[in-house]
Design an enzyme around this catalytic site. Sequence first.
Site: not given
Length: 178
Positions: A51, A78, A94
């Site tokens: 991420c 995250h 995302d």
Amino acid sequence: LGYVHPSPYEGYPSTAANRTEIYFCSGCGSLTRFPRYNAASAVLQCRRGRCGEYSMLLFRTLRCLGRRCRWVVDWADHVWVEVHVRGRGWVHLDPCEAVIDEPLLYQGWGKKQTYIIAFEGPWEEEELGSDPPFRHIEDVTMRYTSDNDDIIDRRRHESRKEIIEAIQYVESQIRLSF
């Protein structure tokens, strides 16, 4: 297993790894080094990431395209990006989950959100008069959870007033540095 300092190659300025994670494979017994790169060129060269790497790459790509965007960090481990779209406001992106504008996605992961903070880099023309007003740092926790204020306040160890004051202080220090 944890983090170690990057090797000389991993930490070389052109690759810009600030730390390296060490993983142990219980299946084969091997150790794997996973440098956490901050440079877009290093992520593109090694063609792997998680991420942090993919969000950083998306953030930098959007900035290169002249888009107003911000890096969003969830202290529950995250990160993702938001891009400002005229007429819609901030839109959640995302790249790891391949989702667009699904801010409640993370609740399904079983995480209890406490701090989700958006960081926007400075844009000289936006500081002079932007819509929405330019901010460097913003607490966006409530956008990413359906939990009410009372639940979030109980999870945090600081009052809402202390958090706002801390963000305002850091923003003032950032503005002084420009």
